[in-house]
Design a protein around this motif. Structure first.
Motif, mmCIF file in Angstrom:
data_model
loop_
_atom_site.group_PDB
_atom_site.id
_atom_site.type_symbol
_atom_site.label_atom_id
_atom_site.label_comp_id
_atom_site.label_asym_id
_atom_site.label_seq_id
_atom_site.Cartn_x
_atom_site.Cartn_y
_atom_site.Cartn_z
ATOM 1 N N ALA A 2 -4.495 11.050 3.983
ATOM 2 C CA ALA A 2 -3.823 10.513 2.794
ATOM 3 C C ALA A 2 -4.824 9.882 1.845
ATOM 4 O O ALA A 2 -5.887 9.414 2.256
ATOM 5 C CB ALA A 2 -2.788 9.467 3.198
ATOM 6 N N ALA A 3 -4.423 9.884 0.574
ATOM 7 C CA ALA A 3 -5.096 9.039 -0.415
ATOM 8 C C ALA A 3 -4.360 7.708 -0.345
ATOM 9 O O ALA A 3 -3.125 7.669 -0.297
ATOM 10 C CB ALA A 3 -4.986 9.652 -1.807
ATOM 11 N N VAL A 4 -5.109 6.618 -0.301
ATOM 12 C CA VAL A 4 -4.514 5.295 -0.125
ATOM 13 C C VAL A 4 -4.579 4.536 -1.443
ATOM 14 O O VAL A 4 -5.643 4.457 -2.066
ATOM 15 C CB VAL A 4 -5.247 4.493 0.973
ATOM 16 C CG1 VAL A 4 -4.545 3.161 1.216
ATOM 17 C CG2 VAL A 4 -5.354 5.306 2.257
ATOM 18 N N TYR A 45 0.850 -1.196 0.000
ATOM 19 C CA TYR A 45 0.000 0.000 0.000
ATOM 20 C C TYR A 45 0.881 1.240 0.000
ATOM 21 O O TYR A 45 1.964 1.258 0.583
ATOM 22 C CB TYR A 45 -0.916 0.016 1.224
ATOM 23 C CG TYR A 45 -1.857 -1.163 1.255
ATOM 24 C CD1 TYR A 45 -3.048 -1.140 0.544
ATOM 25 C CD2 TYR A 45 -1.523 -2.317 1.950
ATOM 26 C CE1 TYR A 45 -3.902 -2.231 0.544
ATOM 27 C CE2 TYR A 45 -2.363 -3.413 1.954
ATOM 28 C CZ TYR A 45 -3.556 -3.367 1.248
ATOM 29 O OH TYR A 45 -4.387 -4.445 1.239
ATOM 30 N N TYR A 46 0.384 2.280 -0.660
ATOM 31 C CA TYR A 46 1.081 3.565 -0.703
ATOM 32 C C TYR A 46 0.118 4.625 -0.200
ATOM 33 O O TYR A 46 -1.056 4.648 -0.593
ATOM 34 C CB TYR A 46 1.522 3.880 -2.140
ATOM 35 C CG TYR A 46 2.043 5.290 -2.306
ATOM 36 C CD1 TYR A 46 3.269 5.664 -1.771
ATOM 37 C CD2 TYR A 46 1.304 6.244 -2.979
ATOM 38 C CE1 TYR A 46 3.747 6.950 -1.916
ATOM 39 C CE2 TYR A 46 1.767 7.536 -3.132
ATOM 40 C CZ TYR A 46 2.989 7.889 -2.595
ATOM 41 O OH TYR A 46 3.456 9.167 -2.734
ATOM 42 N N PHE A 47 0.620 5.507 0.676
ATOM 43 C CA PHE A 47 -0.193 6.575 1.245
ATOM 44 C C PHE A 47 0.340 7.906 0.733
ATOM 45 O O PHE A 47 1.461 8.299 1.080
ATOM 46 C CB PHE A 47 -0.133 6.519 2.776
ATOM 47 C CG PHE A 47 -0.776 5.285 3.345
ATOM 48 C CD1 PHE A 47 -2.082 5.331 3.802
ATOM 49 C CD2 PHE A 47 -0.089 4.087 3.395
ATOM 50 C CE1 PHE A 47 -2.686 4.199 4.318
ATOM 51 C CE2 PHE A 47 -0.682 2.943 3.914
ATOM 52 C CZ PHE A 47 -1.993 3.002 4.372
ATOM 53 N N ARG A 48 -0.454 8.577 -0.111
ATOM 54 C CA ARG A 48 -0.081 9.904 -0.604
ATOM 55 C C ARG A 48 -0.607 10.924 0.399
ATOM 56 O O ARG A 48 -1.806 11.123 0.532
ATOM 57 C CB ARG A 48 -0.691 10.182 -1.974
ATOM 58 C CG ARG A 48 -0.271 11.559 -2.502
ATOM 59 C CD ARG A 48 -1.079 12.029 -3.697
ATOM 60 N NE ARG A 48 -0.957 11.127 -4.828
ATOM 61 C CZ ARG A 48 -1.931 10.975 -5.739
ATOM 62 N NH1 ARG A 48 -3.074 11.624 -5.633
ATOM 63 N NH2 ARG A 48 -1.749 10.147 -6.747
ATOM 64 N N ILE A 49 0.314 11.542 1.106
ATOM 65 C CA ILE A 49 -0.042 12.465 2.176
ATOM 66 C C ILE A 49 -0.851 13.634 1.615
ATOM 67 O O ILE A 49 -0.510 14.196 0.567
ATOM 68 C CB ILE A 49 1.234 12.996 2.870
ATOM 69 C CG1 ILE A 49 2.073 11.849 3.415
ATOM 70 C CG2 ILE A 49 0.898 14.006 3.958
ATOM 71 C CD1 ILE A 49 1.409 10.976 4.426
#
Length: 138
Positions: A17-19, A8-12
């Motif tokens: 965040a967008a996950v 998973y990547y969390f765009r702050i």
């Protein structure tokens, strides 16, 4: 390559965040990221993206990220205050040893008002803590 990347990547964002779910197991062996949710650190809300239904694992991963992110932000807040104390000390040294009369004239009123405001809040909060810590005679 997939072993090196998180699942998973969390765009702050401002409040969280967008996950994204990260996929490298495709025929082109390219990194693909599918947005699955929006996580809100302030209120703990998790909003699935579009019509997606989050799995229990995805919800757990996001909930864990929110808890870790909240701890990081809290630690940063305290660190920022310690830096502000250091900066106030540097300002004091500057005012005492380097500042010209014109520079002091430019900043004195703003500094005095800000410090008075801060002092008032700190004294009130300390009094509230002391009052709540006192045992009552019931």
């Amino acid at each position: 390559m997939s072993g090196d990347l998180p699942e998973y990547y969390f765009r702050i964002r401002e409040n969280g965040a967008a996950v994204f779910k990260v996929d490298t197991e495709n025929r082109q062996r390219r990194i693909e990221m599918e947005e699955i949710a929006i996580a809100n650190v302030r209120n703990g809300n998790i909003r699935p993206h579009g019509d997606r239904k989050l799995t229990a694992e995805e919800t757990a991963v996001i909930t864990d990220w929110i808890a870790r992110r909240s701890a990081i932000l809290t630690a940063r807040d305290v660190d920022d205050i310690h830096r502000a104390v250091d900066h106030l000390n540097l300002v004091t040294q500057w005012a005492q040893s380097k500042a010209s009369d014109a520079q002091l004239e430019d900043v004195t009123d703003a500094l005095l008002l800000a410090m008075h405001d801060l002092r008032s809040v700190l004294v009130r909060k300390k009094a509230e803590r002391l009052m709540s810590a006192e045992p009552t005679d019931d």
